[in-house]
Motif scaffolding. Structure first.
Motif, PDB file in Angstrom:
ATOM      1  N   VAL A   1     -63.359  31.150  32.410  1.00  0.00           N
ATOM      2  CA  VAL A   1     -64.688  31.620  32.019  1.00  0.00           C
ATOM      3  C   VAL A   1     -64.564  33.087  31.625  1.00  0.00           C
ATOM      4  N   GLU A   2     -65.246  33.463  30.534  1.00  0.00           N
ATOM      5  CA  GLU A   2     -65.063  34.806  29.967  1.00  0.00           C
ATOM      6  C   GLU A   2     -66.307  35.167  29.158  1.00  0.00           C
ATOM      7  N   PRO A   3     -66.839  36.409  29.347  1.00  0.00           N
ATOM      8  CA  PRO A   3     -68.054  36.757  28.592  1.00  0.00           C
ATOM      9  C   PRO A   3     -67.809  37.160  27.141  1.00  0.00           C
TER      10      PRO A   3
ATOM     11  N   SER B   1     -70.548  34.668  32.422  1.00  0.00           N
ATOM     12  CA  SER B   1     -70.280  35.860  33.228  1.00  0.00           C
ATOM     13  C   SER B   1     -69.954  35.480  34.664  1.00  0.00           C
ATOM     14  N   GLY B   2     -69.089  36.278  35.288  1.00  0.00           N
ATOM     15  CA  GLY B   2     -68.767  36.083  36.701  1.00  0.00           C
ATOM     16  C   GLY B   2     -69.957  36.325  37.603  1.00  0.00           C
ATOM     17  N   PHE B   3     -70.979  37.021  37.094  1.00  0.00           N
ATOM     18  CA  PHE B   3     -72.166  37.276  37.921  1.00  0.00           C
ATOM     19  C   PHE B   3     -73.013  36.014  38.107  1.00  0.00           C
TER      20      PHE B   3
ATOM     21  N   VAL C   1     -61.623  33.353  36.480  1.00  0.00           N
ATOM     22  CA  VAL C   1     -62.818  34.138  36.137  1.00  0.00           C
ATOM     23  C   VAL C   1     -62.403  35.381  35.347  1.00  0.00           C
ATOM     24  N   GLY C   2     -63.042  35.594  34.182  1.00  0.00           N
ATOM     25  CA  GLY C   2     -62.656  36.721  33.315  1.00  0.00           C
ATOM     26  C   GLY C   2     -61.298  36.459  32.706  1.00  0.00           C
ATOM     27  N   THR C   3     -61.167  35.276  32.103  1.00  0.00           N
ATOM     28  CA  THR C   3     -59.842  34.822  31.651  1.00  0.00           C
ATOM     29  C   THR C   3     -59.301  35.642  30.479  1.00  0.00           C
TER      30      THR C   3
ATOM     31  N   GLU D   1     -59.144  35.470  40.101  1.00  0.00           N
ATOM     32  CA  GLU D   1     -59.485  36.528  39.137  1.00  0.00           C
ATOM     33  C   GLU D   1     -58.300  37.466  39.038  1.00  0.00           C
ATOM     34  N   VAL D   2     -58.001  37.884  37.801  1.00  0.00           N
ATOM     35  CA  VAL D   2     -56.877  38.785  37.548  1.00  0.00           C
ATOM     36  C   VAL D   2     -57.409  40.003  36.784  1.00  0.00           C
ATOM     37  N   ALA D   3     -57.403  41.152  37.437  1.00  0.00           N
ATOM     38  CA  ALA D   3     -57.739  42.442  36.794  1.00  0.00           C
ATOM     39  C   ALA D   3     -59.142  42.481  36.203  1.00  0.00           C
TER      40      ALA D   3
HETATM   41  C1  LIG Z   1     -58.289  43.657  31.974  1.00  0.00           C
HETATM   42  S1  LIG Z   1     -59.073  42.238  31.338  1.00  0.00           S
HETATM   43  C2  LIG Z   1     -58.179  40.953  32.215  1.00  0.00           C
HETATM   44  C3  LIG Z   1     -58.219  39.649  31.466  1.00  0.00           C
HETATM   45  C4  LIG Z   1     -57.402  38.535  32.093  1.00  0.00           C
HETATM   46  N1  LIG Z   1     -57.900  38.166  33.416  1.00  0.00           N
HETATM   47  C5  LIG Z   1     -55.955  38.921  32.140  1.00  0.00           C
HETATM   48  O1  LIG Z   1     -55.437  39.090  33.236  1.00  0.00           O
HETATM   49  O2  LIG Z   1     -55.346  39.074  31.080  1.00  0.00           O
HETATM   50  C6  LIG Z   1     -60.635  42.215  32.154  1.00  0.00           C
HETATM   51  C7  LIG Z   1     -61.462  41.013  31.803  1.00  0.00           C
HETATM   52  O3  LIG Z   1     -62.634  40.972  32.616  1.00  0.00           O
HETATM   53  C8  LIG Z   1     -63.659  40.436  31.820  1.00  0.00           C
HETATM   54  N2  LIG Z   1     -64.962  40.740  32.436  1.00  0.00           N
HETATM   55  C9  LIG Z   1     -65.627  41.914  32.449  1.00  0.00           C
HETATM   56  N3  LIG Z   1     -66.823  41.761  33.048  1.00  0.00           N
HETATM   57  C10 LIG Z   1     -66.896  40.467  33.439  1.00  0.00           C
HETATM   58  C11 LIG Z   1     -67.873  39.682  34.104  1.00  0.00           C
HETATM   59  N4  LIG Z   1     -69.028  40.205  34.493  1.00  0.00           N
HETATM   60  N5  LIG Z   1     -67.605  38.380  34.326  1.00  0.00           N
HETATM   61  C12 LIG Z   1     -66.440  37.829  33.950  1.00  0.00           C
HETATM   62  N6  LIG Z   1     -65.478  38.524  33.311  1.00  0.00           N
HETATM   63  C13 LIG Z   1     -65.704  39.816  33.048  1.00  0.00           C
HETATM   64  C14 LIG Z   1     -63.451  41.139  30.502  1.00  0.00           C
HETATM   65  O4  LIG Z   1     -64.206  40.588  29.449  1.00  0.00           O
HETATM   66  C15 LIG Z   1     -61.955  40.991  30.367  1.00  0.00           C
HETATM   67  O5  LIG Z   1     -61.580  39.776  29.784  1.00  0.00           O
END
Ligand SMILES: C[S@@+](CC[C@H](N)C(=O)[O-])C[C@H]1O[C@@H](n2cnc3c(N)ncnc32)[C@H](O)[C@@H]1O
Length: 258
Positions: free
Chosen positions: A81-83, A105-107, A59-61, A121-123
């Motif tokens: 999955v990534e917005p 979106s993760g929501f 999630v939020g790749t 999920e990472v960061a």
């Molecule tokens: C610091 S980056 C980390 C990206 C990736 N997970 C990594 O470790 O390289 C934060 C990520 O969270 C995503 N993000 C922010 N809001 C989000 C949401 N509501 N649902 C899913 N992803 C989201 C951003 O678009 C971004 O890709």
């Protein structure tokens, strides 16, 4: 979104603009060998084997850093999955198969209940004003395991400040304190990370513990002193592994060792 900061729409737009602007340099700026997320992957992947995980959702790749690392394991089928479109495009440039990427979106994860063995999920969670709905979605689509690799506000700063933060949080005053500290905004902005919120994986621990049979916490950042309350008070980055059932390795039959 619940409990969002009043100007969270503005913050979301700022964060989106930050990723659009920095997508091209994201990997060079954020990915380095030995960072806390590499440590987290090193602890996570043997558990995949022991839990017989075959399908994973990231999630939020972003640019697909975790997805690409996990896809190196031919036993795993990984979807990200990534917005943000600009980050997905960068993921494809970096070698992620377009069919493994979904814009969303993760929501509101666009998958049915229990669709993946593991959800990761990472960061991501420290970039949203209220992570709880994303955590609830991760739990909804996961069958066996959920991995949260993120910040721990209580493990950062001097010991006195870590203890004060914990006391304020336990008294239920953290949201008000944080709002005052950020002069009403509820978030911080840095050129390195864009918009970020105050988060600890411990905020999500009750929801994950209710879903899982076991929760394991792994410190992944640089240790910040020693503490009997480890890693809560001694590490700014923690991997939380929430697992249903027990890990099993085919060659280890513990029941027969007695
Ligand atoms: C610091 S980056 C980390 C990206 C990736 N997970 C990594 O470790 O390289 C934060 C990520 O969270 C995503 N993000 C922010 N809001 C989000 C949401 N509501 N649902 C899913 N992803 C989201 C951003 O678009 C971004 O890709």
């Amino acid at each position: 979104m619940t409990n969002a900061a009043p100007d969270s729409d503005n913050a979301a737009a700022l964060q989106r603009a930050y990723y659009d602007r920095t997508a091209a340099e994201y990997d060079t700026a954020h990915l380095y060998e030995g960072c806390q997320h590499d440590v987290a992957l090193g602890y996570m992947t043997p558990l995949f084997e022991a839990l017989d995980i075959r399908t994973v959702l990231d999630v939020g790749t972003g640019t697909g850093r975790t997805l690409r690392a996990l896809q190196a394991n031919p036993k795993l089928d990984v979807i990200g999955v990534e917005p943000v479109r600009a980050l997905l495009d960068k993921a494809v440039d970096a070698g992620a198969p377009p069919t493994a990427l979904v814009q969303g979106s993760g929501f509101h994860l666009p998958f049915p209940d229990n669709s993946f063995d593991a959800v990761v999920e990472v960061a991501v969670l420290h970039h949203v004003p209220d992570p709880s709905p994303i955590v609830a979605e991760m739990l909804r689509v996961a069958r066996r395991a959920v991995f949260v690799d993120d910040d721990n506000r209580f493990g950062r700063g001097r010991l006195s400040s870590r203890l004060v933060k914990l006391a304020i949080y336990r008294a239920g005053l953290w949201p008000a304190f944080w709002k005052a500290k950020t002069r009403g905004k509820g978030y911080q902005y840095t050129d390195d990370d864009g918009i970020s919120y105050s988060y600890s994986v411990y905020d999500s621990l009750p929801a994950l513990a209710e879903w899982a049979d076991r929760v394991v916490l792994v410190p992944t950042g640089i240790e910040n002193g020693t503490s009997w309350l480890h890693p809560l008070l001694s590490n700014p980055h923690v991997l939380l592994c929430a697992v249903k059932g027990e890990p099993r390795l085919p060659w280890l039959r513990l029941g027969t060792l007695a």
